[in-house]
Design an enzyme around this catalytic site. Structure first.
Site, PDB file in Angstrom:
ATOM      1  CE1 TYR A 197      -1.472  -0.592  -8.047  1.00 33.56           C
ATOM      2  CE2 TYR A 197      -1.138  -2.352  -9.611  1.00 33.56           C
ATOM      3  CZ  TYR A 197      -0.743  -1.164  -9.076  1.00 33.56           C
ATOM      4  OH  TYR A 197       0.375  -0.550  -9.542  1.00 33.56           O
ATOM      5  CD  GLU A 198      -1.274  -4.315  -3.748  1.00 33.45           C
ATOM      6  OE1 GLU A 198      -1.639  -4.948  -2.742  1.00 33.45           O
ATOM      7  OE2 GLU A 198      -0.701  -4.858  -4.711  1.00 33.45           O
ATOM      8  N   GLY A 199      -6.376  -2.804  -2.674  1.00 31.23           N
ATOM      9  CA  GLY A 199      -7.515  -2.211  -1.967  1.00 31.23           C
ATOM     10  C   GLY A 199      -7.911  -0.899  -2.628  1.00 31.23           C
ATOM     11  CD  GLN A 225      -6.172   1.362   0.909  1.00 36.13           C
ATOM     12  OE1 GLN A 225      -5.645   1.527   2.008  1.00 36.13           O
ATOM     13  NE2 GLN A 225      -6.011   0.262   0.201  1.00 36.13           N
ATOM     14  NE  ARG A 249      -4.141  -2.068   1.535  1.00 34.50           N
ATOM     15  CZ  ARG A 249      -5.185  -2.485   2.216  1.00 34.50           C
ATOM     16  NH1 ARG A 249      -5.366  -2.091   3.458  1.00 34.50           N
ATOM     17  NH2 ARG A 249      -6.075  -3.286   1.660  1.00 34.50           N
TER      18      ARG A 249
END
Lengths: 596, 596
Positions: A439-441, A446, A296
């Protein structure tokens, strides 16, 4: 064609003038080795590699993309050779433990070089970037044997790593994942299932690829509490620890994507592949969080990277392109028209990019410092850094990518119609940036993490850890007339941030949906204040150096801070009103009513 | 793959319930032919063509793009056949003059069908779209002979048209253009030069292409006052008016673009090509404004089109995709997770798209009505409509494309990582939309036109024409309790709009750069209020019909209006503060200070 020039001066400003890297390094075990000359040399050397080796491959990588044939993937022209140079120069090992072959420099330096590498060529940067996440996961959770077998190779850079979470039916909701891990008699596992969206999942840069895979043991509890983490190498190590037999994991295809064409996004089929459990059974998601937090922060840096690349290239274009006369009279009377940088709206677009790029750099490095301190500070420092990281990671990830995308679009807009044409590279910068909010949440994930999991679940305590710091900073400078324009609005907003949080918290006590309804606007609001704090700090430093050498640099810093406070920060006013409008305006509509 | 369904119900709402198309048509010369059944049949028939013929080609067109070979261009599979059907059904001639083969229906109907055609397949829609602009230019400024020779063929649809303005060194600043037009003895001209970014500039859909070209006569005055307009056909008409000799205009190449791959963006080389002057010499830019205004409304509709397409597809996905549980308890307890439409933030993204798409439809049709009235109203009506068109065209062009792009991005965001993958079509919708903020005058150019040329140069009179209408509307409904939530904020903002304009006007008297500094934020501010006016009108209509049939439809309309007022309109608060911050924060930085 985009060009990239490493922002050495501004990196130095943030490290040494804003954050006092010299003092920071004192508390690190290897701090004495990290004097200013060493850091300057590292930044300069990495800058050259970025400028001369990987930046020229940025547009080529987009055009050629990665080629799949029978499960093998060829990366674009030059990617492999660039990676060889990167390994030879020892970049993969810079911040890792000497016990596994690392150079033992502070982890914060990784952030510094990863900004440059990412801005020069993000799709290329993802190959080593994913590896670093894998290294951290094995380093923290792997057994000594696993470290010896895999980490040394990853640190050396001859092997690379990936992160295999997503399946076609679940990305956010990992509790639904289906990939199976069945025990073998020798303590290993047979991994079976299909993972999608695996960045750097198959390629020709390294001798082996170490997949970090989430899977489910037989009879594991349902949901997120039944997920375990495994190492699944593409080739099993042989008796000497070198590349041995081919394992049962294959790349079924590559995704066709909007951008980041230079990075292979693989569908990976695990067909009874041999895997090794990392950490405890059914605790895989906890281990994976290590990887995810580092990913992140990495993605936050992607936002900064695209803002910086767009800024540099649109600035050059704005100085060069002649079009129309300045409204207040010709500035280039001998030419056929004025350079477009004279037009206020073009300046607005340039300054927005500049404010977000430099702001992003400050936040990324600020977070990186706390990553060091969380590891090596006093107990009290460790606890504070851990809290700040918990709070600031989702803010950085979502806010820096959202503002990075805004910046990339403004960079393109400065080019007018030419921005839409591939040869200038600005539309690539927009396409490549767009994934960062997903991506990555996603931004929404978030935001829920920030407001729900971090702030409200801590009864606001995590937020107070940060607003106290801002409060003290404002108090320390409240008497300085020349800084009032920054300190006063910051102090006021800092207070309002707490009030607004209380407001949402109270509403959420009646209806939990209020959290989701407020979340994204709340995160953006928090991001603007976080940047404002850092911009105010930059203004304090710059104000104090206006009379010395490099007056122009500090004067520009001050003007950019002023631009940020006057033209960006007021967005918080709208966000506060929107947040307070509550969840009803989102929930009232029946599902069937959306469609007409 | 994206899918498209024509929003018949909402089109009917705007035409008949919001704007009273029946009464409007009474004042048109052919009004009696345009009864409600006829319009419904036209919308339905065009809707079917869009849904069944061109929407299925949208993703194919992106994948295949246009192919250039030796100056000839092949459009993607199916484009030519679809165009043949379009011509056979008589769509090109619908709103044109019966004297040149048209069906003589009101021009406003063109806007109605062009929304559907554009949403179904924007790159395809550009071929007939550009033709319409050419038709209007020749229709208004061409000689009878030119109308006979070219307009009849364009109206028939067997020939198509283009608009050739841009050269590599000038797009915004047309005064710099270099293409030459030298007189021949027979009254024609030899046109020599290179034009770039010519949409639909070369293709295989029609028998001939009629280029409308800006060029400079020998000894013409410098700058914009020395530009003339020419018809330059690809094939010269023969004695029977059919396709004759090949003219000296050739497609040198196609641009490689971010999106709209299905439309051929040509570099056109004019090599002593035969051209015919339209209108007066050196008055070409004035004639071209006809084309440009229609192209600007067309581009505004592009914003609406991408918002609509993104909304429809992300709504379907949000109902289908299962991920996570609702914060307030499972809504789909028998399934593995809840559909994501239960999550408030997903609803926020859907409602934003819905509010912008439906708002854009209202504004586009509102403008289209005034295009009719400008032609056929009483003298007083004509003058009012002309003023409103002057004011609203730049607002619609810039605001609807900016919010269209925001919507397209939100549509993609709803899909999470899948949005980034080409097969879903959502990233194409973003890429295709992105050009709309650039061509036909960037957002910055529209903003200068609005604030500088339209509002300040008229001493605010043009703005007052519109704010008076809003004021009267608010007065008429100010006593209605159920409408207070809309009327009160609208009335207040309408007043603030005038005050803010006065503020900028006064600042501009001291420094003209204040206009450029405020322009884009001012335009966006104006757009939000314009949409608020239309949303308030929609709320009035819906409120009155809540007790009748279709309760759900009107209830949804009211809820969307409420969403717009509570969650979108507050953005004006930030914009007002930013506008008032003045030009200094943009102008203070020296050119050299931007770079570090």
């Amino acid at each position: 064609m985009t060009e990239y020039s490493a922002p050495r001066r501004d990196i130095e400003f943030v490290l040494y003038e804003l954050l006092d890297y010299e003092q920071h390094c004192q508390k690190l075990p290897n701090g004495s080795e990290v004097d200013r000359d060493t850091v300057t040399a590292i930044v300069d050397e990495c800058g050259k590699f970025c400028e001369n080796v990987i930046a020229p491959l940025y547009n080529i990588g987009d055009k050629e993309g990665c080629q799949w044939e029978d499960g093998n993937v060829t990366t674009p022209t030059g990617f492999k050779e660039a990676y060889e140079q990167y390994v030879e120069a020892g970049w993969p090992s810079m911040t890792h433990d000497p016990e596994v072959g690392g150079q033992g420099l502070p982890e914060s330096l990784e952030t510094v070089i990863s900004e440059m590498i990412g801005a020069a060529n993000w799709p290329w940067a993802m190959y080593p970037g994913l590896s670093h996440g894998a290294m951290r996961t094995i380093g923290l959770h792997g057994s000594d044997e696993q470290k010896q077998a895999y980490l040394t190779k990853l640190v050396e850079g001859t092997w690379t790593g990936t992160m295999c979470l997503t399946e076609s039916h679940c990305g956010t909701d990992l509790g639904m994942l289906k990939t199976k891990a069945e025990p073998n008699d020798d303590g290993s596992y047979r991994i079976t299932g299909t993972k999608i969206f695996i960045s750097a999942g198959e390629h020709d840069l390294s001798d082996n690829i170490v997949h970090i895979v989430l899977a489910r043991l037989p009879d594991a509890p349902e949901g997120t509490k039944g997920i375990s983490l495994f190492i699944v190498p593409k080739f099993l190590p042989d008796a000497n620890g070198d590349v041995g037999d081919r394992n049962g994991v294959n790349c079924g295809s590559l995704e066709h994507k909007m951008g980041i064409h230079g990075n292979a996004t693989a569908v990976l089929n695990f067909d009874g592949a041999t895997g090794y459990l990392i950490g405890e059974a059914n605790r895989g998601l906890n281990c994976m969080f290590t990887f995810m937090n580092s990913a992140r922060l990495g993605t936050a840096i992607q936002g900064l990277a695209h803002a910086e690349l767009g800024f540099q290239n649109s600035l050059a274009y704005a100085k060069d392109r002649l079009q129309m006369r300045s409204l207040s009279g010709a500035k280039n009377p001998d030419g056929p028209a004025d350079p477009i940088i004279v037009h206020p709206d073009v300046r607005r677009m340039l300054l927005t990019q500049k404010a977000f790029a430099e702001g992003g750099r400050m936040l990324a490095f600020y977070i990186a410092f706390h990553l060091d301190t969380e590891k090596y500070g006093s107990d009290e420092e460790k606890a504070l850094s851990a809290d700040l990281l918990a709070l600031l990671t989702p803010i950085a990830k979502a806010f820096m990518t959202e503002t990075g995308f805004e910046s990339a679009n403004l960079g393109m807009q400065v080019f007018g119609g030419h921005g839409y044409i591939q040869e200038w590279g600005m539309e690539q910068n927009v396409r490549d940036c767009r994934i960062s909010m997903l991506y990555e949440g996603t931004t929404g994930i978030q935001a829920l993490d920030l407001l729900g999991r971090k702030i409200l679940q801590s009864q606001g305590e995590l937020l107070k850890r940060f607003t106290k710091i801002i409060h003290k900073f404002c108090q320390a400078h409240q008497e300085e007339e020349s800084l009032k324009e920054f300190i006063e609005p910051l102090a006021q907003l800092n207070k309002e941030w707490g009030d607004l949080t209380m407001h949402v918290g109270l509403a959420a006590m009646n209806n939990l949906e209020e959290v989701g309804a407020a979340s994204v606007d709340y995160l953006m609001y928090s991001g603007y204040i976080t940047f404002a704090y850092l911009w105010a700090r930059a203004a304090v430093v710059a104000q104090g150096k206006l009379d010395g050498a490099e007056k122009d640099y500090y004067d520009a810093k001050l003007k950019t801070a002023r631009f940020y406070f006057q033209r960006i920060l007021p967005r918080t006013q709208a966000l506060a009103v929107i947040i307070k409008s509550g969840a009803d305006n989102l929930l009232a509509m029946d599902e069937e009513q959306f469609q007409y």
